[in-house]
Motif scaffolding. Structure first.
Motif, mmCIF file in Angstrom:
data_model
loop_
_atom_site.group_PDB
_atom_site.id
_atom_site.type_symbol
_atom_site.label_atom_id
_atom_site.label_comp_id
_atom_site.label_asym_id
_atom_site.label_seq_id
_atom_site.Cartn_x
_atom_site.Cartn_y
_atom_site.Cartn_z
ATOM 1 N N GLY A 203 40.992 55.436 0.054
ATOM 2 C CA GLY A 203 42.053 56.011 0.879
ATOM 3 C C GLY A 203 43.329 55.193 0.810
ATOM 4 O O GLY A 203 43.419 54.183 0.095
ATOM 5 N N SER A 227 40.441 58.521 3.659
ATOM 6 C CA SER A 227 41.372 58.594 4.783
ATOM 7 C C SER A 227 42.767 58.116 4.383
ATOM 8 O O SER A 227 42.933 57.272 3.504
ATOM 9 N N SER A 228 43.759 58.689 5.038
ATOM 10 C CA SER A 228 45.166 58.288 4.877
ATOM 11 C C SER A 228 45.630 58.364 3.429
ATOM 12 O O SER A 228 46.382 57.513 2.963
ATOM 13 N N GLY A 229 45.178 59.390 2.718
ATOM 14 C CA GLY A 229 45.558 59.504 1.318
ATOM 15 C C GLY A 229 46.668 60.495 1.055
ATOM 16 O O GLY A 229 47.049 60.693 -0.100
ATOM 17 N N ILE A 231 46.438 63.677 1.296
ATOM 18 C CA ILE A 231 45.848 64.831 0.612
ATOM 19 C C ILE A 231 46.181 66.124 1.345
ATOM 20 O O ILE A 231 45.910 66.260 2.535
ATOM 21 N N SER A 232 46.777 67.071 0.626
ATOM 22 C CA SER A 232 47.096 68.383 1.202
ATOM 23 C C SER A 232 46.336 69.501 0.502
ATOM 24 O O SER A 232 46.271 70.622 1.025
ATOM 25 N N LEU A 250 37.796 62.193 5.807
ATOM 26 C CA LEU A 250 39.008 62.875 5.354
ATOM 27 C C LEU A 250 40.110 62.774 6.404
ATOM 28 O O LEU A 250 41.079 63.536 6.372
ATOM 29 N N ASN A 253 45.048 62.965 6.784
ATOM 30 C CA ASN A 253 45.610 63.564 5.581
ATOM 31 C C ASN A 253 46.508 64.732 6.002
ATOM 32 O O ASN A 253 46.966 64.774 7.148
ATOM 33 N N ARG A 254 46.751 65.672 5.108
ATOM 34 C CA ARG A 254 47.653 66.788 5.427
ATOM 35 C C ARG A 254 46.989 68.141 5.203
ATOM 36 O O ARG A 254 47.616 69.089 4.754
ATOM 37 N N ASN A 277 44.715 65.697 10.883
ATOM 38 C CA ASN A 277 45.144 66.645 9.869
ATOM 39 C C ASN A 277 45.979 67.727 10.542
ATOM 40 O O ASN A 277 46.296 67.636 11.733
#
Length: 504
Positions: A203, A227-229, A231-232, A250, A253-254, A277
């Protein structure tokens, strides 16, 4: 040569005189346990006057700038901690004589590069910690000389490039930290040589999305932290091949919706973190396919407004649900948490819940219920919760409304304080059930009357026709024999009427 000879001359004296002679100021040396601790001792070099039999050396939080030849005197070391120093580089073969060393901690230094000879000699090393340094890339075979390495921490560096064979030779590696680096994509090509990897933390990198088969080659992976990557987007088969995954994070992220289909390929998943999220609802069947899920954490989902009934319909093994710090979550749909026979811990702290219906969940088996820091309105609708908190000490609920009950603990109130009599909720429930039942019964009756209206009409018509026919026959019968005639005929007194031959 002279210093080495002098040192060798002092070593026997050291072993006889104890640790006092060779223990530097600010250090603690124990010759019984063979442990030396020098924390915050302002050391700028590694001391060479320690007991050569030491096994554990802690030099945390000093000013050491390099690893010099001092280590050659301590060949029984099993644990070395050089974290939080000023190390800029590590000369080749610095650990050449540490064949027994199992753990080496070099985190929180200023190392900008290491090569395949940096760790030469560390045949028994199982843990290598290089976290919080300035490493930028991992070249081919950099760790190939560490055949027994089980845990490698490369988190919080500046790594942007990883050679496909960077981890070649690490056949025993079980835990890998690559989090908080500058990776723009998952280094899938470098995973093939780590068939035994069980735990991956990747992450806090600059991932926009995960492609199909992003973790191909990691069939034994059990823990995955993304986590905190940022990712959308998750492709449909991003997690394909991870059939043994037990824990997935997860969070932060977005994601604009719960990736139901993507998660559905993880049949053995037991723990899922998906808070922070962008989704607004946990819809019906959101976690479909996760039949072994035991713990779900949805913390800090700033747009979450609703949990629909049936959101956890297929997650019958859930034991813990954490819905914390979701500021737009004002209510839970009735029955949204029901049908979970194994639910034991329900954490609903720091949301915007004003009330909680008794029909939301089955409360009998709960061991933990947390409702603190919600703007709870204490009224008659919470009488059931008042009784539950008095029977079982599950939660501390403080009233936010109405004003006369503000900051009072629900457990200390009475039914009268809540504005209802003791039996009112039960009577109300009975009336509602009776009313609903009556409506359903009438609806069913009306449906059957409408569907079979023709048969009913024919049946009524036949009934009326038969009734008229019977009445007519009775009338004719009564008309044929009067009461007097019947009596006379029965007594044999009526004259016999002769029929003329002409009529025959």
């Amino acid at each position: 040569m002279i210093p080495v000879l002098l040192m060798s001359a002092f070593l026997p004296v050291y072993s006889l005189a104890g640790s006092v002679l060779g223990c530097p100021a600010g250090c603690t040396c124990n010759d019984d346990t063979f442990v030396v601790q020098c924390e915050h001792s302002k050391l700028d070099v590694i001391p060479i006057t320690l007991n050569p039999a030491i096994q554990r050396l802690v030099l945390r939080n000093n000013k050491i700038k390099t690893v010099d030849a001092a280590f050659q005197f301590y060949r029984d070391l099993q644990y070395v901690d050089l974290s939080s120093n000023h190390l800029v580089n590590i000369p080749t073969k610095s650990f050449f004589h540490q064949e027994k060393l199992q753990e080496l901690h070099l985190n929180k230094n200023k190392l900008s590069s290491v090569n395949n000879k940096t760790f030469q000699g560390l045949k028994s090393l199982t843990v290598l910690n290089l976290r919080e340094n300035f490493l930028e890339e991992l070249p081919k075979g950099i760790f190939a000389i560490l055949p027994k390495l089980e845990e490698l921490n490369l988190g919080q560096n500046r790594i942007s490039k990883i050679d496909p064979l960077a981890f070649d030779g690490l056949r025993c590696l079980r835990v890998l930290f690559l989090d908080d680096n500058l990776l723009k994509s998952v280094p899938t090509s470098s995973f093939f040589v780590m068939g035994s990897l069980a735990e991956l933390h990747v992450g806090l990198n600059a991932f926009d999305g995960l492609p199909d088969d992003a973790f191909q080659g990691l069939s034994r992976l059990s823990v995955l932290d993304l986590s905190s990557g940022g990712i959308s987007n998750l492709s449909d088969y991003a997690f394909r091949g991870l059939s043994g995954l037990r824990s997935l994070n997860l969070g932060d992220n977005r994601l604009h919706q719960v990736p139901t289909n993507q998660l559905g390929v993880l049949p053995r998943l037991e723990e899922l973190g998906i808070g922070q999220n962008e989704f607004a609802v946990l819809s019906r069947g959101a976690f479909r396919g996760l039949s072994n899920l035991r713990r779900l954490d949805v913390t800090g989902a700033r747009n979450l407004e609703r949990v629909e009934r049936g959101a956890f319909a297929e997650n019958l093994n859930l034991e813990t649900i954490v819905l914390v710090s979701n500021k737009k979550l004002r209510s839970l749909d009735e029955g949204s948490l029901e049908g979970l026979p194994n639910l034991r811990h329900l954490v609903l702290k720091e949301n915007s819940l004003e009330s909680l219906s008794e029909t939301v969940a089955s409360w009998g088996e709960l061991k933990t219920l947390e409702l603190t820091d919600n703007p709870i309105r204490c009224d008659c609708q919470l009488l059931w919760l008042l009784k539950l908190t008095k029977q079982r000490n599950l939660t501390n609920v403080y009233c936010a409304k109405p004003n006369n009950l503000r900051d009072q603990q629900l457990k200390g109130l009475t039914a009268v304080d809540l504005g209802c009599s003791e039996g009112e909720p039960n009577r109300q429930t009975i009336l509602i059930i009776f009313g609903v039942g009556a409506v359903i019964l009438l609806a069913i009756l009306g449906y059957f009357l409408f569907r079979y209206r023709l048969k009913v009409r024919d049946a009524l018509k036949d009934y009326k026709f038969n009734k008229r026919a019977i009445s007519r026959k009775e009338h004719e019968y009564q008309k044929t024999f009067s009461e007097d005639e019947y009596t006379l005929r029965g007594a044999g007194q009526l004259p016999i009427k002769h029929i003329p031959v002409t009529e025959l």
